[in-house]
Design an enzyme around this catalytic site. Structure first.
Site, PDB file in Angstrom:
ATOM      1  N   TYR A 144     -12.760  12.012  16.063  1.00 52.24           N
ATOM      2  CA  TYR A 144     -13.502  13.474  16.648  1.00 52.24           C
ATOM      3  C   TYR A 144     -14.728  12.937  17.627  1.00 52.24           C
ATOM      4  O   TYR A 144     -15.347  12.541  16.407  1.00 52.24           O
ATOM      5  CB  TYR A 144     -13.406  14.967  16.230  1.00 52.24           C
ATOM      6  N   ASP A 239     -19.636   6.353  17.010  1.00 48.25           N
ATOM      7  CA  ASP A 239     -20.051   7.746  16.991  1.00 48.25           C
ATOM      8  C   ASP A 239     -20.401   7.982  15.711  1.00 48.25           C
ATOM      9  O   ASP A 239     -19.555   8.208  14.641  1.00 48.25           O
ATOM     10  CB  ASP A 239     -18.880   8.428  16.905  1.00 48.25           C
ATOM     11  N   LYS A 272     -26.145  16.031  13.891  1.00 45.44           N
ATOM     12  CA  LYS A 272     -25.827  16.723  12.812  1.00 45.44           C
ATOM     13  C   LYS A 272     -27.040  15.833  12.109  1.00 45.44           C
ATOM     14  O   LYS A 272     -28.070  16.564  12.254  1.00 45.44           O
ATOM     15  CB  LYS A 272     -24.578  16.358  11.789  1.00 45.44           C
TER      16      LYS A 272
END
Ligand SMILES: *Cc1c(COP(=O)(O)O)cnc(C)c1O
Length: 432
Positions: A144, A239, A272
């Site tokens: 994702y 990512d 995050k």
């Protein structure tokens, strides 16, 4: 009439917010039952609307690596808020945070701050396309990268097929330049590069895929990704929105650099942890790539709240705290103890079970051995997982409410917290 405040709030929320939530996984759809509405959190714990306490193993899906309400972070955020929420003009803290990120992620020379991982991933793709003058991007099934249109694509049926949209509202034309391959499949990777390598702007990958629970890219697979990108002039985009500063001070690229000498991605997407719980994300690369970005270059990218002063204060204080000597060693040991404890308890109950962790990120499966790709992850026994999830939740231990999500331990979790969770798991496993 129920007196369950979670239920009352959920019913009220559903009349005004689609599904009652502002991000789908929070609705507990995969596991059933009533989502817990969280009232407050401190350290390793959160309390719901009924006042029930939970040991928190989601940590806001990764950011809360210090636990909730860390005093240094709170002080930094309070001070920043007093100075002003947002100016729409540059600030010194943006430079400090950029410098800090570049120091911690040596593959990055320059970095742009944004407000969410989705935004960072979307911008990284645009930059890769702009910098290479190519259209096509390659991603992997089960990874994702946020919900940008071109990335909401799942694999087709064949090996090297173009994907089709996983979401209504994404025209097939938008997904037609996204090639989707199974994770950890070197043959499919080589075939795809053989056919499309010179048209690929980038290969985007979650190096340790936390959005299919916890699946590591194998070392030979990662090595091949690097070699093929270099050979064909495609950018290797890591990512690390989840893994960045979560699996170690060197992030996942540091883990692979130890296994593959000289290894570096070309571009890195972060989020995050670098925001410490505030809306903050980033993407960075070598100078010549980043210089393609507006206002220097032709690739447009912007944001009203980008580099937000309160968010950068939160991120900086968080990044300072994780650089304390021994931080990741202690966090990694606790996380390992949790996975080992759960594994032993499950095996004692005669259940197939395995788990893995790196730094403060972990995953576990009701499978005899660790899966290597999305298809195997989704072969997990969902019913058993759901019963485990609810058994733990009832006992005050909040794990991710879906079997394809990773878990997180924070620096605030104590050995006693881990032991209590493992003891609860022993009871729950016995009933499965
Ligand atoms: C969470 C996540 C994103 C998306 O970040 P948001 O801040 O939720 O938009 C992208 N990539 C990975 C690997 C993630 O874990």
């Amino acid at each position: 009439m129920t007196t369950d405040r979670n239920q009352i709030l959920f019913e009220r929320a559903q009349t005004r917010i689609p599904g009652g939530v502002n991000s789908p996984v929070r609705a507990f759809k995969a596991v059933g039952g009533t989502p817990r509405f969280i009232q407050r959190a401190q350290g390793a714990y959160m309390w719901d609307a009924n006042g029930q306490r939970y040991t928190d193993y989601i940590g806001s899906w990764g950011p809360m690596i210090l636990g909730h309400g860390h005093p240094d972070v709170l002080a930094a955020v309070q001070q920043a808020a007093l100075e002003g929420f947002s100016f729409g003009a540059p600030t010194e803290r943006e430079i400090e945070l950029a410098e800090e990120i570049i120091k911690l992620v040596p593959s990055i020379d320059m970095v742009r701050l944004v407000s969410s991982g989705t935004e960072a991933g979307m911008s990284a793709i645009r930059l890769a396309r702009g910098a290479t003058g190519r259209k096509m991007i390659l991603k992997f099934e089960g990874c994702y990268h946020g919900h940008a249109d071109a990335l909401l694509v799942k694999a087709g049926s064949g090996l090297a097929t173009f994907g089709h949209p996983t979401s209504a509202g994404v025209p097939p034309e938008v997904a037609q330049h996204t090639l989707v391959l199974p994770y950890n499949d070197i043959e499919a990777l080589e075939a795809a590069f053989h056919t499309h390598g010179n048209d690929l702007a980038c290969l985007m990958i979650e190096p340790i895929a936390g959005n299919m629970n916890f699946v590591r890219a194998s070392v030979p697979f990662m090595r091949r990704c690097r070699e093929l990108c270099t050979q064909h002039g495609a950018l290797l985009v890591f990512d690390e929105v989840m893994t960045g500063l979560r699996v170690g001070l060197g992030s996942a690229q540091g883990v692979y650099a130890q296994l593959i000498p000289g290894f570096e991605p070309d571009m890195t997407v972060l989020g995050k942890v670098i925001g410490g719980g505030m809306p903050l994300a980033a993407f960075g690369a070598k100078r010549e790539v980043m210089r393609q970005l507006a206002p220097l270059g032709p690739v447009y990218q912007a944001g009203t709240l980008s580099g937000n002063p309160v968010a950068t204060a939160c991120g900086l204080a968080t990044l300072k705290a994780v650089q304390q000597p021994g931080f990741y060693e202690a966090l990694g040991a606790k996380t390992q103890a949790l996975v080992q404890g759960l594994t032993e308890a499950a095996h004692a109950a005669g259940l197939p079970f395995c788990g893995d962790s790196q730094g403060g990120m972990f995953g576990f499966f009701f499978l005899p051995e660790l899966p290597q790709n999305y298809a195997t992850v989704m072969g997990t026994d969902g019913t058993r997982f759901n019963r485990f999830f609810h058994g733990m939740l009832e006992r005050g231990h909040y794990f991710a409410p879906a079997l394809y999500e990773a878990g997180f331990v924070s620096a605030a979790h104590t050995d006693a917290d881990i032991a209590t969770t493992v003891a609860a798991a022993r009871e729950v496993f016995a009933q499965l």
